[in-house]
Scaffold this motif. Structure first.
Motif, PDB file in Angstrom:
ATOM      1  N   ARG A  19     -29.105 -16.090 -36.365  1.00  0.00           N
ATOM      2  CA  ARG A  19     -28.495 -14.852 -35.865  1.00  0.00           C
ATOM      3  C   ARG A  19     -28.446 -13.797 -36.967  1.00  0.00           C
ATOM      4  O   ARG A  19     -28.820 -12.636 -36.770  1.00  0.00           O
ATOM      5  CB  ARG A  19     -27.082 -15.125 -35.346  1.00  0.00           C
ATOM      6  CG  ARG A  19     -26.372 -13.870 -34.854  1.00  0.00           C
ATOM      7  CD  ARG A  19     -25.069 -14.173 -34.172  1.00  0.00           C
ATOM      8  NE  ARG A  19     -24.074 -14.786 -35.027  1.00  0.00           N
ATOM      9  CZ  ARG A  19     -23.255 -14.115 -35.837  1.00  0.00           C
ATOM     10  NH1 ARG A  19     -23.329 -12.800 -35.918  1.00  0.00           N
ATOM     11  NH2 ARG A  19     -22.364 -14.756 -36.563  1.00  0.00           N
ATOM     12  N   LYS A  20     -28.013 -14.197 -38.155  1.00  0.00           N
ATOM     13  CA  LYS A  20     -27.897 -13.238 -39.265  1.00  0.00           C
ATOM     14  C   LYS A  20     -29.265 -12.789 -39.760  1.00  0.00           C
ATOM     15  O   LYS A  20     -29.459 -11.608 -40.055  1.00  0.00           O
ATOM     16  CB  LYS A  20     -27.067 -13.847 -40.393  1.00  0.00           C
ATOM     17  CG  LYS A  20     -25.598 -13.952 -40.006  1.00  0.00           C
ATOM     18  CD  LYS A  20     -24.747 -14.510 -41.110  1.00  0.00           C
ATOM     19  CE  LYS A  20     -23.283 -14.527 -40.666  1.00  0.00           C
ATOM     20  NZ  LYS A  20     -22.401 -15.006 -41.705  1.00  0.00           N
ATOM     21  N   GLU A  21     -30.219 -13.724 -39.854  1.00  0.00           N
ATOM     22  CA  GLU A  21     -31.563 -13.350 -40.294  1.00  0.00           C
ATOM     23  C   GLU A  21     -32.228 -12.414 -39.295  1.00  0.00           C
ATOM     24  O   GLU A  21     -32.988 -11.525 -39.686  1.00  0.00           O
ATOM     25  CB  GLU A  21     -32.422 -14.600 -40.510  1.00  0.00           C
ATOM     26  CG  GLU A  21     -32.041 -15.382 -41.748  1.00  0.00           C
ATOM     27  CD  GLU A  21     -32.785 -16.708 -41.873  1.00  0.00           C
ATOM     28  OE1 GLU A  21     -33.597 -17.053 -40.981  1.00  0.00           O
ATOM     29  OE2 GLU A  21     -32.539 -17.419 -42.870  1.00  0.00           O
ATOM     30  N   ARG A  23     -30.632 -10.329 -37.547  1.00  0.00           N
ATOM     31  CA  ARG A  23     -29.748  -9.161 -37.433  1.00  0.00           C
ATOM     32  C   ARG A  23     -29.263  -8.974 -35.993  1.00  0.00           C
ATOM     33  O   ARG A  23     -29.213  -7.861 -35.472  1.00  0.00           O
ATOM     34  CB  ARG A  23     -30.419  -7.910 -37.957  1.00  0.00           C
ATOM     35  CG  ARG A  23     -30.749  -8.003 -39.429  1.00  0.00           C
ATOM     36  CD  ARG A  23     -31.473  -6.779 -39.911  1.00  0.00           C
ATOM     37  NE  ARG A  23     -31.949  -6.994 -41.261  1.00  0.00           N
ATOM     38  CZ  ARG A  23     -31.597  -6.238 -42.297  1.00  0.00           C
ATOM     39  NH1 ARG A  23     -30.793  -5.229 -42.137  1.00  0.00           N
ATOM     40  NH2 ARG A  23     -32.077  -6.502 -43.490  1.00  0.00           N
ATOM     41  N   LEU A  24     -28.926 -10.103 -35.369  1.00  0.00           N
ATOM     42  CA  LEU A  24     -28.440 -10.088 -33.995  1.00  0.00           C
ATOM     43  C   LEU A  24     -26.921 -10.011 -33.997  1.00  0.00           C
ATOM     44  O   LEU A  24     -26.265 -10.726 -34.748  1.00  0.00           O
ATOM     45  CB  LEU A  24     -28.885 -11.358 -33.261  1.00  0.00           C
ATOM     46  CG  LEU A  24     -30.396 -11.589 -33.180  1.00  0.00           C
ATOM     47  CD1 LEU A  24     -30.684 -12.988 -32.647  1.00  0.00           C
ATOM     48  CD2 LEU A  24     -31.042 -10.534 -32.305  1.00  0.00           C
ATOM     49  N   LYS A  25     -26.380  -9.156 -33.167  1.00  0.00           N
ATOM     50  CA  LYS A  25     -24.932  -9.026 -33.047  1.00  0.00           C
ATOM     51  C   LYS A  25     -24.417 -10.038 -32.037  1.00  0.00           C
ATOM     52  O   LYS A  25     -25.052 -10.291 -31.011  1.00  0.00           O
ATOM     53  CB  LYS A  25     -24.550  -7.624 -32.590  1.00  0.00           C
ATOM     54  CG  LYS A  25     -24.867  -6.550 -33.593  1.00  0.00           C
ATOM     55  CD  LYS A  25     -24.443  -5.208 -33.061  1.00  0.00           C
ATOM     56  CE  LYS A  25     -24.795  -4.109 -34.048  1.00  0.00           C
ATOM     57  NZ  LYS A  25     -24.413  -2.793 -33.501  1.00  0.00           N
TER      58      LYS A  25
END
Length: 92
Positions: A19-21, A23-25
């Motif tokens: 999710r962070k890689e 860039r998903l909210k």
């Protein structure tokens, strides 16, 4: 993402990392999956959620699951899981 996942917390960390890689909210994943943000956060902490929720979240993140035979963990995997260092023997 090529993580070998054997524990719920490992799955949670892999999902969070993806999710962070990407860039998903969390709010976007929740909206796309039809699940509450809290379900995503529980998954990321390695807590129990339903299989349907897991698959909805993975689909919303454009991820899938691949199954393979477990096999024996490598020495590196054992050391990571149990936090062993080569110097641990000297600490006693």
């Amino acid at each position: 993402m090529q993580d070998k996942i054997r524990l719920p917390i490992e799955l949670g960390h892999a999902i969070q990392r993806a999710r962070k890689e990407g860039r998903l909210k969390a709010t976007d994943i929740a909206a796309r999956s039809g699940r509450a943000r809290n379900v995503l956060y529980r998954l990321e902490r390695g807590e129990d959620i339903t299989v349907a929720s897991l698959l909805d979240i993975l689909r919303a993140m454009d991820l899938t699951i691949h199954l393979e035979r477990l096999g024996m963990p490598t020495l590196e995997e054992v050391a990571q899981r149990f936090g062993q260092d080569e110097d641990d023997d000297d600490a006693s």
